[in-house]
Design a protein around this motif. Structure first.
Motif, PDB file in Angstrom:
ATOM      1  N   PRO A 116      15.002  -5.070   6.932  1.00 27.34           N
ATOM      2  CA  PRO A 116      14.160  -4.551   5.862  1.00 27.34           C
ATOM      3  C   PRO A 116      13.216  -3.478   6.388  1.00 27.34           C
ATOM      4  CG  PRO A 116      13.255  -6.611   6.655  1.00 27.34           C
ATOM      5  CD  PRO A 116      14.540  -6.389   7.420  1.00 27.34           C
ATOM      6  N   VAL A 117      12.908  -2.514   5.539  1.00 23.72           N
ATOM      7  CA  VAL A 117      12.008  -1.435   5.965  1.00 23.72           C
ATOM      8  C   VAL A 117      10.559  -1.765   5.659  1.00 23.72           C
ATOM      9  CG1 VAL A 117      13.787   0.332   5.743  1.00 23.72           C
ATOM     10  CG2 VAL A 117      12.320  -0.183   3.779  1.00 23.72           C
ATOM     11  N   VAL A 118      10.307  -2.839   4.904  1.00 22.18           N
ATOM     12  CA  VAL A 118       8.936  -3.256   4.594  1.00 22.18           C
ATOM     13  C   VAL A 118       8.791  -4.740   4.908  1.00 22.18           C
ATOM     14  CG1 VAL A 118       8.657  -1.508   2.794  1.00 22.18           C
ATOM     15  CG2 VAL A 118       9.493  -3.795   2.188  1.00 22.18           C
ATOM     16  N   PRO A 119       7.572  -5.193   5.226  1.00 20.37           N
ATOM     17  CA  PRO A 119       7.362  -6.624   5.460  1.00 20.37           C
ATOM     18  C   PRO A 119       7.424  -7.397   4.153  1.00 20.37           C
ATOM     19  CG  PRO A 119       5.275  -5.443   5.544  1.00 20.37           C
ATOM     20  CD  PRO A 119       6.349  -4.403   5.433  1.00 20.37           C
ATOM     21  N   GLU A 120       7.707  -8.705   4.259  1.00 24.59           N
ATOM     22  CA  GLU A 120       7.757  -9.534   3.064  1.00 24.59           C
ATOM     23  C   GLU A 120       6.410  -9.517   2.360  1.00 24.59           C
ATOM     24  OE1 GLU A 120       9.502 -13.897   1.700  1.00 24.59           O
ATOM     25  OE2 GLU A 120       9.665 -13.201   3.772  1.00 24.59           O
ATOM     26  N   GLY A 121       6.449  -9.402   1.039  1.00 25.33           N
ATOM     27  CA  GLY A 121       5.225  -9.333   0.255  1.00 25.33           C
ATOM     28  C   GLY A 121       4.646  -7.939   0.131  1.00 25.33           C
ATOM     29  N   ALA A 122       5.344  -6.933   0.672  1.00 26.79           N
ATOM     30  CA  ALA A 122       4.845  -5.559   0.606  1.00 26.79           C
ATOM     31  C   ALA A 122       4.811  -5.066  -0.830  1.00 26.79           C
ATOM     32  CB  ALA A 122       5.725  -4.636   1.447  1.00 26.79           C
ATOM     33  N   PRO A 127      -0.916   2.213   0.034  1.00 26.08           N
ATOM     34  CA  PRO A 127      -0.631   3.584   0.494  1.00 26.08           C
ATOM     35  C   PRO A 127       0.269   3.629   1.722  1.00 26.08           C
ATOM     36  CG  PRO A 127      -2.945   3.370  -0.086  1.00 26.08           C
ATOM     37  CD  PRO A 127      -2.362   1.987  -0.156  1.00 26.08           C
ATOM     38  N   GLU A 128       0.095   2.714   2.673  1.00 27.44           N
ATOM     39  CA  GLU A 128       0.924   2.735   3.876  1.00 27.44           C
ATOM     40  C   GLU A 128       2.396   2.485   3.534  1.00 27.44           C
ATOM     41  OE1 GLU A 128      -0.458   0.151   6.912  1.00 27.44           O
ATOM     42  OE2 GLU A 128      -2.395   1.161   7.139  1.00 27.44           O
ATOM     43  N   ARG A 130       3.826   3.100   0.559  1.00 33.38           N
ATOM     44  CA  ARG A 130       4.311   4.300  -0.144  1.00 33.38           C
ATOM     45  C   ARG A 130       4.671   5.396   0.840  1.00 33.38           C
ATOM     46  NH1 ARG A 130       0.046   3.524  -3.567  1.00 33.38           N
ATOM     47  NH2 ARG A 130      -1.070   5.377  -2.862  1.00 33.38           N
ATOM     48  N   ASN A 131       3.792   5.632   1.814  1.00 38.21           N
ATOM     49  CA  ASN A 131       4.044   6.699   2.777  1.00 38.21           C
ATOM     50  C   ASN A 131       5.267   6.413   3.636  1.00 38.21           C
ATOM     51  OD1 ASN A 131       1.802   8.098   1.856  1.00 38.21           O
ATOM     52  ND2 ASN A 131       0.427   7.234   3.404  1.00 38.21           N
ATOM     53  N   LEU A 132       5.610   5.148   3.761  1.00 31.96           N
ATOM     54  CA  LEU A 132       6.794   4.772   4.531  1.00 31.96           C
ATOM     55  C   LEU A 132       8.078   4.988   3.746  1.00 31.96           C
ATOM     56  CD1 LEU A 132       8.088   3.366   7.031  1.00 31.96           C
ATOM     57  CD2 LEU A 132       7.683   1.189   5.829  1.00 31.96           C
ATOM     58  N   VAL A 133       8.096   4.509   2.497  1.00 34.98           N
ATOM     59  CA  VAL A 133       9.370   4.492   1.764  1.00 34.98           C
ATOM     60  C   VAL A 133       9.640   5.769   0.968  1.00 34.98           C
ATOM     61  CG1 VAL A 133       9.382   1.981   1.635  1.00 34.98           C
ATOM     62  CG2 VAL A 133       8.369   3.285  -0.248  1.00 34.98           C
ATOM     63  N   LEU A 134       8.603   6.481   0.558  1.00 38.77           N
ATOM     64  CA  LEU A 134       8.856   7.677  -0.251  1.00 38.77           C
ATOM     65  C   LEU A 134       9.711   8.713   0.469  1.00 38.77           C
ATOM     66  CD1 LEU A 134       5.555   8.272  -2.265  1.00 38.77           C
ATOM     67  CD2 LEU A 134       7.848   7.907  -3.186  1.00 38.77           C
TER      68      LEU A 134
END
Length: 291
Positions: A116-122, A127-128, A130-134
């Motif tokens: 996964p590219v985000v931690p569970e519960g993200a 903002p962090e 959003r800046n990662l996945v956008l």
């Protein structure tokens, strides 16, 4: 679609409705499995789960494949929202497999990073996050949607658990909605049903707008629209209905009252169980008749 306006609308909805906060939600997901948030599947089939690596023209996609433990079944390709392949979508894919489908849950951001590219519960509201996945989402386009769709359809058709005599279903959430549309348009010989759940950008002014592919579809489509998405862009549903009707493509285009953008995904702050179950039930009914 996922943007700052949608976030503010969702936050205002949560404030007014008195629903749980993001911190409370994170505590809940840390203390209970996501599977417990889903109603039990009637006559659920035993399933086999696996992490799979699929070669594509742009690299290797790490995906999740789950299917009934015996027999051959119609395939379904599931496209996650902007937070990518994660436990919530694994649970949703597993639930669909328990209903008798061989389900490939795609990791759309494999070009950028493994899942996964985000931690569970993200939350996209952070903002962090959003800046990662956008940037990952913005790296995808109509061309990558179609090349991925062709690759994943070819892959599922090679699996022993897939009945290739039956058509394939596809379903997508948020940014997955346009991918569903393009998959159905690019592969009409294989795609028999598709569902977009709070999908964004289905009708645009660009020459590759997803709705322009409707005339080539041979699928029964479900377009489940979030209430706040419709308030901001009320014309999209009319344009979609007109395009489906003109192309003689069977479709349900419905605004789900009281359901905010993201309402169908079990780890969303605005998950709306009643309306999510209604949309899920409509998709199952379409799959049963069209696949």
């Amino acid at each position: 679609m996922c943007d700052l306006d949608t976030l503010e609308e969702n936050n205002e909805f949560l404030r007014k409705s008195g629903q749980i906060s993001r911190r409370q939600f994170n505590t809940l997901t840390a203390g209970a499995t996501l599977a417990m948030m889903l109603p039990a599947v009637a006559n659920a089939q035993d399933v086999v789960e696996s992490d799979v690596m699929i070669e594509t023209p742009d690299g290797v996609a790490d995906c999740y494949f789950v299917h009934p433990a015996s027999g051959k079944h119609p395939a379904v390709i599931m496209w996650p929202d902007i937070l990518g392949l994660r436990p919530a979508f694994r649970e949703m894919g597993k639930r669909l497999a328990q209903s008798g489908y061989s389900v490939l849950v795609v990791h759309p951001f494999y070009r950028s990073a493994p899942s996964p590219v985000v931690p569970e519960g993200a939350s996209f509201g952070d903002p962090e996050i959003r800046n990662l996945v956008l940037p990952m989402a913005q790296a995808l386009n109509a061309e990558t949607h179609v090349t991925d769709a062709r690759t994943f359809v070819a892959w599922v058709d090679q699996q022993a658990a897939v009945d290739t005599n039956r058509k394939i279903g596809t379903m997508g959430y948020c940014m997955g909605g346009p991918i569903v549309m393009r998959t159905a348009a690019a592969l009409p010989e294989r795609i028999g049903a598709g569902g977009s759940f709070h999908g964004g950008g289905l009708v645009t002014d660009s020459r590759d707008s997803p709705h322009l592919g409707i005339p080539t579809m041979d699928a029964h489509m479900l377009i489940a629209v979030a209430d706040n998405d419709d308030e901001r862009d009320p014309e999209t549903k009319h344009a979609l209905r007109a395009a489906f009707e003109a192309a003689n493509v069977p479709a349900e285009v419905e605004v789900y009252e009281g359901a905010m953008h993201g309402w169908c995904v079990i780890d969303s702050t605005v998950y709306h169980e009643e309306q999510a179950e209604r949309a899920w039930g409509r998709m199952l009914a379409i799959f049963e008749s069209a696949l």
